[in-house]
Design a protein around this motif. Structure first.
Motif, mmCIF file in Angstrom:
data_model
loop_
_atom_site.group_PDB
_atom_site.id
_atom_site.type_symbol
_atom_site.label_atom_id
_atom_site.label_comp_id
_atom_site.label_asym_id
_atom_site.label_seq_id
_atom_site.Cartn_x
_atom_site.Cartn_y
_atom_site.Cartn_z
ATOM 1 N N TYR A 128 -7.458 -4.879 -12.681
ATOM 2 C CA TYR A 128 -6.322 -4.297 -13.388
ATOM 3 C C TYR A 128 -5.864 -3.079 -12.599
ATOM 4 O O TYR A 128 -6.666 -2.214 -12.251
ATOM 5 N N ALA A 129 -4.572 -3.042 -12.286
ATOM 6 C CA ALA A 129 -4.016 -1.980 -11.452
ATOM 7 C C ALA A 129 -3.107 -1.083 -12.271
ATOM 8 O O ALA A 129 -2.323 -1.561 -13.096
ATOM 9 N N TRP A 130 -3.228 0.212 -12.036
ATOM 10 C CA TRP A 130 -2.241 1.153 -12.555
ATOM 11 C C TRP A 130 -1.881 2.089 -11.394
ATOM 12 O O TRP A 130 -2.687 2.845 -10.900
ATOM 13 N N GLY A 131 -0.645 1.920 -10.942
ATOM 14 C CA GLY A 131 -0.209 2.680 -9.774
ATOM 15 C C GLY A 131 -1.011 2.296 -8.555
ATOM 16 O O GLY A 131 -1.237 1.118 -8.262
ATOM 17 N N PRO A 132 -1.510 3.292 -7.818
ATOM 18 C CA PRO A 132 -2.254 3.008 -6.590
ATOM 19 C C PRO A 132 -3.728 2.684 -6.809
ATOM 20 O O PRO A 132 -4.465 2.517 -5.849
ATOM 21 N N TYR A 178 -8.357 2.230 -4.047
ATOM 22 C CA TYR A 178 -7.221 3.154 -4.139
ATOM 23 C C TYR A 178 -6.324 2.994 -2.917
ATOM 24 O O TYR A 178 -6.792 3.077 -1.776
ATOM 25 N N MET A 179 -5.041 2.753 -3.156
ATOM 26 C CA MET A 179 -4.063 2.589 -2.079
ATOM 27 C C MET A 179 -3.489 3.963 -1.731
ATOM 28 O O MET A 179 -2.632 4.492 -2.430
ATOM 29 N N PHE A 180 -3.988 4.569 -0.644
ATOM 30 C CA PHE A 180 -3.611 5.929 -0.311
ATOM 31 C C PHE A 180 -2.464 6.018 0.685
ATOM 32 O O PHE A 180 -1.951 7.100 0.963
ATOM 33 N N ALA A 181 -2.037 4.893 1.243
ATOM 34 C CA ALA A 181 -0.913 4.844 2.187
ATOM 35 C C ALA A 181 -0.283 3.464 2.071
ATOM 36 O O ALA A 181 -0.900 2.541 1.507
ATOM 37 N N PRO A 182 0.955 3.266 2.576
ATOM 38 C CA PRO A 182 1.639 1.971 2.395
ATOM 39 C C PRO A 182 0.823 0.746 2.764
ATOM 40 O O PRO A 182 0.966 -0.289 2.137
ATOM 41 N N ASN A 223 -9.662 -0.854 3.890
ATOM 42 C CA ASN A 223 -8.912 -2.088 4.108
ATOM 43 C C ASN A 223 -7.528 -1.792 4.674
ATOM 44 O O ASN A 223 -6.870 -0.828 4.263
ATOM 45 N N TYR A 224 -7.104 -2.654 5.590
ATOM 46 C CA TYR A 224 -5.708 -2.654 6.035
ATOM 47 C C TYR A 224 -5.010 -3.820 5.361
ATOM 48 O O TYR A 224 -5.433 -4.970 5.489
#
Length: 236
Positions: A128-132, A178-182, A223-224
């Motif tokens: 489950y994702a909320w934002g990044p 956590y997605m910290f960059a595009p 991860n990329y």
């Protein structure tokens, strides 16, 4: 003719202010409010990466309770649906450092030992994702290299047999990503591996000795993400 022209001009000069005063005032129009762009995160796409961490065997294992360092690689695919849900699949492979265990001494005086130095898994993921941020659980097939068992009596290695290699098993885990960059994300996860139990069948000094083949692991990874058209979009 000149008098007519001068008269007309005079009438216009004096009448213009009065006419302008009768016109309605220009309505005030408020400038549109500034809308802050909203970043929309999209987890859909392929990814590859690496991880480091530690492995800790279970209480009834020949691996011993001391932690061992591990490092490896992973790759997979995620698909985001119903706004916030993410489903995917992942393959992962880890290398473990050498055996820290001195073995288990049986009442017969025989010393048995074991070691696993490679772990792999192919799992499904649901999150489950909320934002990044993505919170997920995973589970599926687990594999390990040939377990390196050993039996010695009085310091001398002896031949032995077991009821099987127990290389195939299952794995369960959970983590936070956590997605910290595009195109980049970092994760922290716990993963449990279970390969059943190994029973020694010979020689007589170890026959019947049974040990569980399992590993508890904690990993930090990077991860990329290739994405489909980029994992992050801006919406106004």
């Amino acid at each position: 003719m000149k008098r007519l022209l001068f008269g007309t001009a005079a009438i216009i000069v004096f009448a213009a202010p009065a006419f302008a005063a009768d016109l309605p005032a220009r309505p005030y129009t408020k400038a549109p409010a500034y809308t802050v762009p909203q970043v929309v995160y999209n987890w859909t796409g392929f990814y590859i990466g690496g991880h480091v961490g530690g492995a800790f065997a279970g209480d009834n294992s020949l691996q011993g309770s001391d932690g061992r360092f591990l490092g490896g690689v992973q790759g997979g695919f995620d698909y985001q649906f119903a706004s916030n849900w993410v489903i995917g699949a992942e393959a992962q492979y880890s290398w473990l450092t050498g055996d820290n265990n001195t073995g288990v001494l049986l009442p017969s005086g025989a010393l048995v030992s074991g070691n696993t130095d490679q772990l792999g898994s192919v799992t499904g993921r649901l999150g489950y994702a909320w934002g990044p941020t993505l919170l997920y659980a995973k589970g599926g097939y687990a594999w390990r290299d040939d377990p390196h068992y050993g039996v010695s009596i009085g310091g001398t290695p002896v031949a032995f047999t077991t009821d099987g290699n127990h290389r195939d098993g299952y794995t369960l885990g959970a983590g936070l990503e956590y997605m910290f960059a595009p195109n980049w994300s970092a994760k922290f996860e716990y993963q449990y591996y279970n390969f059943g139990n190994t029973t020694f069948t010979s020689p007589a000094s170890v026959a019947g000795a049974r040990f569980q083949d399992d590993e508890h692991t904690v990993k930090a990874g990077l991860n990329y993400r290739f994405g489909w058209g980029g994992p992050v979009a801006t919406r106004y």
